[in-house]
Scaffold this motif. Structure first.
Motif, mmCIF file in Angstrom:
data_model
loop_
_atom_site.group_PDB
_atom_site.id
_atom_site.type_symbol
_atom_site.label_atom_id
_atom_site.label_comp_id
_atom_site.label_asym_id
_atom_site.label_seq_id
_atom_site.Cartn_x
_atom_site.Cartn_y
_atom_site.Cartn_z
ATOM 1 N N ASN A 20 -22.358 -6.020 2.746
ATOM 2 C CA ASN A 20 -22.523 -6.681 1.446
ATOM 3 C C ASN A 20 -21.232 -7.342 0.951
ATOM 4 O O ASN A 20 -21.228 -8.050 -0.049
ATOM 5 N N ARG A 21 -20.123 -7.098 1.673
ATOM 6 C CA ARG A 21 -18.847 -7.705 1.286
ATOM 7 C C ARG A 21 -18.507 -8.939 2.141
ATOM 8 O O ARG A 21 -17.610 -9.704 1.813
ATOM 9 N N VAL A 22 -19.254 -9.123 3.241
ATOM 10 C CA VAL A 22 -18.937 -10.207 4.180
ATOM 11 C C VAL A 22 -19.531 -11.537 3.713
ATOM 12 O O VAL A 22 -20.725 -11.636 3.450
ATOM 13 N N VAL A 23 -18.671 -12.553 3.617
ATOM 14 C CA VAL A 23 -19.098 -13.912 3.265
ATOM 15 C C VAL A 23 -19.315 -14.725 4.543
ATOM 16 O O VAL A 23 -20.348 -15.371 4.717
ATOM 17 N N SER A 24 -18.332 -14.683 5.434
ATOM 18 C CA SER A 24 -18.440 -15.415 6.707
ATOM 19 C C SER A 24 -17.470 -14.819 7.729
ATOM 20 O O SER A 24 -16.493 -14.164 7.355
ATOM 21 N N ILE A 25 -17.775 -15.050 9.007
ATOM 22 C CA ILE A 25 -16.928 -14.543 10.106
ATOM 23 C C ILE A 25 -16.621 -15.691 11.057
ATOM 24 O O ILE A 25 -17.518 -16.438 11.451
ATOM 25 N N PHE A 26 -15.332 -15.809 11.413
ATOM 26 C CA PHE A 26 -14.912 -16.870 12.338
ATOM 27 C C PHE A 26 -14.129 -16.269 13.500
ATOM 28 O O PHE A 26 -13.445 -15.258 13.353
ATOM 29 N N ILE A 27 -14.238 -16.921 14.651
ATOM 30 C CA ILE A 27 -13.438 -16.553 15.828
ATOM 31 C C ILE A 27 -12.580 -17.768 16.162
ATOM 32 O O ILE A 27 -13.082 -18.902 16.190
ATOM 33 N N SER A 28 -11.303 -17.531 16.384
ATOM 34 C CA SER A 28 -10.417 -18.664 16.663
ATOM 35 C C SER A 28 -9.378 -18.312 17.711
ATOM 36 O O SER A 28 -9.127 -17.147 18.008
ATOM 37 N N SER A 29 -8.779 -19.368 18.268
ATOM 38 C CA SER A 29 -7.618 -19.217 19.145
ATOM 39 C C SER A 29 -6.569 -20.198 18.634
ATOM 40 O O SER A 29 -6.895 -21.117 17.876
ATOM 41 N N SER A 30 -5.330 -20.020 19.039
ATOM 42 C CA SER A 30 -4.242 -20.805 18.462
ATOM 43 C C SER A 30 -4.355 -22.310 18.703
ATOM 44 O O SER A 30 -3.919 -23.111 17.896
ATOM 45 N N GLN A 31 -4.951 -22.729 19.824
ATOM 46 C CA GLN A 31 -5.008 -24.148 20.185
ATOM 47 C C GLN A 31 -6.406 -24.762 20.072
ATOM 48 O O GLN A 31 -6.619 -25.876 20.553
ATOM 49 N N TYR A 32 -7.334 -24.044 19.415
ATOM 50 C CA TYR A 32 -8.699 -24.547 19.368
ATOM 51 C C TYR A 32 -9.279 -24.424 17.962
ATOM 52 O O TYR A 32 -8.850 -23.570 17.176
ATOM 53 N N PRO A 33 -10.277 -25.246 17.626
ATOM 54 C CA PRO A 33 -10.941 -25.109 16.329
ATOM 55 C C PRO A 33 -11.617 -23.738 16.230
ATOM 56 O O PRO A 33 -11.939 -23.123 17.252
ATOM 57 N N ILE A 65 -16.929 -3.016 8.595
ATOM 58 C CA ILE A 65 -16.863 -3.777 7.344
ATOM 59 C C ILE A 65 -18.214 -3.701 6.629
ATOM 60 O O ILE A 65 -19.248 -3.987 7.239
ATOM 61 N N PRO A 66 -18.238 -3.333 5.335
ATOM 62 C CA PRO A 66 -19.508 -3.295 4.591
ATOM 63 C C PRO A 66 -20.184 -4.672 4.602
ATOM 64 O O PRO A 66 -19.559 -5.673 4.253
#
Length: 258
Positions: free
Chosen positions: A240-253, A237-238
């Motif tokens: 300069n295009r990334v605003v934020s990155i998140f990691i998640s699972s179905s049952q967790y924040p 992913i370039p």
């Protein structure tokens, strides 16, 4: 000098008539036309402003109150994870989340006018979370499409078959199933393209809200394998295009990655 009311597209226009020689009907007509046009333009601008205001309100996300369990989990995360790096987040999930749960990567992107949406093929070194059902376009598949039967996740076609598929674009396009050279699904040798996709290649693309959602592993895979998949995607992913990155699972924040 007199006044007269005229209704134009639901708007009352008040016309002020000046003293004009009765022998000059053209002047009277032009004056009326100019007055009405000005009032109509004002009414149209007012209507457009209301529409834009309504659209802005509709885009705002509705925030719902969080449960006590969710709040307690967030507090626990804040205590245990001091540094929001990839290894710390995955280690926490491995200890606290059920082994069968899927880990998902969420990337928020910017989309400026004239920019192409992010869409490319990426190889996940640790493999795919779900093995997709891949079909190769032939006459038999075309006959199934005629009956609106779609029983595949990915469709591969040779350049020669693309003209025959064109009439099904309205059905396949909205579902994201129309073969495309950028995604590696238009190939001279479809069988080889199928093997590549089965070996861990996956298409990543941003949606209409400028977000990429991608499953990158199962909890029971372990930190190292999931980490490799996440790093492989972020690398493509370039920056300069990334605003934020998140990691998640179905049952967790979700966890915000630095």
């Amino acid at each position: 000098m007199g006044q007269q009311k005229t209704t134009v597209i639901g708007v009352e226009v008040e016309e002020t008539q000046e003293k004009v020689d009765k022998k000059s009907p053209k002047i009277v007509k032009e004056f009326k036309k100019k007055t009405i046009n000005v009032e109509v333009e004002k009414a149209v601008k007012k209507t457009e402003k209301k529409k834009k205001s309504a659209e802005t309100i509709s885009r705002k996300r509705t925030k719902f109150p969080r449960s006590k369990k969710y709040i307690a989990t967030k507090e626990d995360i804040a205590k245990q994870i001091k540094s929001a790096d990839l290894n710390s987040i995955l280690t926490y999930l491995a200890k606290n989340v059920a082994k069968y749960e899927t880990v998902e990567l969420v990337i928020n992107l910017t989309q400026k006018k004239g920019q192409d949406p992010v869409r490319k093929m990426v190889n996940l070194p640790a493999g795919l979370v779900k093995t997709p059902k891949i079909a190769i376009c032939d006459d038999e598949l075309l006959s199934r499409l005629e009956k609106n039967i779609i029983d595949f996740d990915i469709l591969i076609a040779s350049p020669k078959m693309m003209p025959k598929l064109a009439k099904f674009a309205k059905i396949l396009g909205p579902k994201g199933l129309m073969p495309n050279p950028k995604s590696g699904t238009v190939a001279e040798k479809p069988e080889e393209a199928k093997k590549e996709l089965m070996s861990g290649n996956i298409e990543i693309k941003q949606d209409k809200t400028n977000i990429i959602h991608l499953p990158v592993g199962k909890i029971d895979w372990g930190v190292e394998k999931i980490s490799k998949n996440i790093e492989a995607v972020i690398k493509e992913i370039p920056t300069n295009r990334v605003v934020s990155i998140f990691i998640s699972s179905s049952q967790y924040p979700s966890f915000k990655l630095k």
